[in-house]
Write a protein that holds these residues in place. Structure first.
Motif, PDB file in Angstrom:
ATOM      1  N   ARG A   1      47.469  61.124  90.220  1.00 38.79           N
ATOM      2  CA  ARG A   1      46.420  60.396  89.505  1.00 38.79           C
ATOM      3  C   ARG A   1      45.747  61.344  88.512  1.00 38.79           C
ATOM      4  O   ARG A   1      44.808  62.054  88.836  1.00 38.79           O
ATOM      5  N   LYS A   2      46.252  61.355  87.314  1.00 41.27           N
ATOM      6  CA  LYS A   2      45.802  62.326  86.324  1.00 41.27           C
ATOM      7  C   LYS A   2      44.356  62.087  85.902  1.00 41.27           C
ATOM      8  O   LYS A   2      43.599  63.030  85.670  1.00 41.27           O
ATOM      9  N   LEU A   3      43.947  60.842  85.796  1.00 43.93           N
ATOM     10  CA  LEU A   3      42.563  60.557  85.391  1.00 43.93           C
ATOM     11  C   LEU A   3      41.579  61.043  86.444  1.00 43.93           C
ATOM     12  O   LEU A   3      40.504  61.559  86.113  1.00 43.93           O
TER      13      LEU A   3
ATOM     14  N   GLY B   1      41.404  64.716  86.154  1.00 38.14           N
ATOM     15  CA  GLY B   1      40.649  65.063  84.949  1.00 38.14           C
ATOM     16  C   GLY B   1      39.169  64.859  85.144  1.00 38.14           C
ATOM     17  O   GLY B   1      38.350  65.642  84.645  1.00 38.14           O
ATOM     18  N   GLY B   2      38.817  63.798  85.880  1.00 35.01           N
ATOM     19  CA  GLY B   2      37.397  63.559  86.165  1.00 35.01           C
ATOM     20  C   GLY B   2      36.787  64.667  86.990  1.00 35.01           C
ATOM     21  O   GLY B   2      35.644  65.082  86.766  1.00 35.01           O
TER      22      GLY B   2
END
Length: 414
Positions: A87-89, A92-93
């Motif tokens: 889960r890249k987002l 990133g978060g």
């Protein structure tokens, strides 16, 4: 708190050790400085917590002691990252979150003031804002040693200061000069007289500097000069040839009588709380208040109390967020009346407070003659209080009057 946060970042696990010699295994961990905690003995062996890096060092000890290790549960940031690795987002978060925390750590979000008495917190906070050292200021812009000097120069009653930055918190510690009548900016060389602050009788006087104008046991009026700051210069003919001026200094004890009067009504209004309460919330973010819309307060009369909570990650890492809770308690006013016993206790309390204020000025109470009288509607306390103390103050030196012939001669010259 900090240690727990470090453990979470590095990751740790709950493990179970069973086998031939688990005690020997624990001894080897201790000898090689491998940290374990919350050790619990079970029927087949032991359970404990160990860091993720510590687990990687256990393989030779397990083989040597013929014990088996089983991971029961995993904790910490590395396992969260592995769980959400696709889960890249989300990742990133998390990166943005830690970057945001890092940027917040570069500013001051909490100010604590210690040791102040005569100078209020609000006054000092306003001074810090004016000096650009207040809430939300970058830590690199605050010169702690320079700020300490500015506080001492601005407030004459402050004789010592300390400014320290820890995390996102600025701590200001001060010590004040508690000796009355002493100020840093006072011009000690200015000529001054000592004059009576009230009518009374001088019981004792020891002059150190100046010319005494009255004697002990003399009665004086308010404003009368006790010790003059003017010293007459006598020539060989025993005549005044000139004057010298100084700041008069003496220990003087004056006895006087103070009139005391205190009157209050036996009837009073009392708050009777109904038990109904309503809360309202607001969030202060970066110094701006955002109230949570929840409707109006419908109580006719209410008492408001406010609580503030500022979140922090550790002891001194405060965040620029303040949670404000306003509590409104409904009450009704009812008419009550003091009993004679209650009224007498209140009058005595007022009198005791008056005595304490007098004694704060190094004045001794020698005699009390106060009568408390209570009727149907009023309670009154009247009488006199005999006190003795340094009841004098300074005043500009009175210039001597010139003789009439000298004044005429001066006018003719003009």
């Amino acid at each position: 708190m900090v240690l727990s946060f470090i453990k979470y970042l590095s990751g740790y696990v709950r493990v179970q050790v069973t086998g031939y010699a688990p005690e020997r295994f624990l001894n080897l961990c201790s000898n090689h400085d491998i940290l374990i905690w919350d050790l619990v003995h079970i029927e087949s062996g032991y359970e404990f917590f160990i860091s993720l890096s510590g687990v990687r060092e256990l393989k030779p000890f397990l083989k040597k002691t013929k014990t088996h290790l089983r991971i029961l549960k995993r904790y910490g940031f590395p396992f969260v990252m592995f769980r959400y690795r696709k889960r890249k987002l989300f990742l990133g978060g998390i990166a943005v979150f830690f970057l945001f925390l890092f940027s917040l750590s570069r500013f001051i979000w909490n100010i604590e003031i210690l040791g102040n008495s005569s100078v209020t917190d609000d006054n000092l906070l306003q001074f810090l804002e004016a000096e650009h050292c207040g809430f939300g200021v970058a830590k690199k812009e605050i010169d702690c040693s320079g700020l300490e000097e500015k506080i001492r120069l601005h407030y004459g009653q402050i004789i010592w200061t300390s400014a320290q930055i820890s995390g996102t918190k600025l701590t200001i510690q001060v010590k004040e000069n508690l000796i009355t009548g002493e100020k840093k900016d006072e011009k000690k060389e200015e000529p001054r007289d000592l004059v009576a602050a009230c009518d009374g009788t001088v019981l004792k006087m020891i002059t150190r500097t100046g010319t005494p104008l009255i004697q002990e046991r003399a009665k004086v009026k308010k404003g009368e000069v006790l010790v003059s700051g003017r010293i007459d210069l006598i020539d060989d003919n025993q005549e005044v040839s000139g004057y010298e001026y100084c700041r008069a200094d003496a220990d003087i004890q004056i006895q006087t009588k103070l009139s005391y009067q205190d009157t209050f009504s036996l009837s009073y209004e009392k708050k009777r709380f109904t038990g109904n309460q309503t809360k309202r919330y607001a969030v202060e973010l970066f110094g701006h208040i955002f109230p949570v819309p929840m409707g109006k307060i419908t109580y006719l009369k209410s008492e408001k109390t406010t609580e503030y909570q500022q979140p922090r990650l550790c002891s001194d890492f405060y965040l620029p967020v303040v949670l404000q809770t306003d509590r409104y308690a409904e009450y009704q006013t009812v008419s009550e009346k003091y009993t004679k016993k209650e009224a007498k206790a209140i009058a005595e309390s007022h009198l005791q407070t008056y005595f304490e204020k007098i004694q704060e000025k190094d004045v001794q109470i020698q005699e009390k003659n106060v009568i408390i009288d209570i009727n149907d509607n009023l309670c009154s306390a009247k009488g006199t209080i005999t006190v003795c103390g340094p009841l004098y103050q300074t005043a500009p030196v009175a210039e001597p009057e010139k003789p009439a012939d000298e004044r005429v001669a001066a006018d003719e010259l003009e």
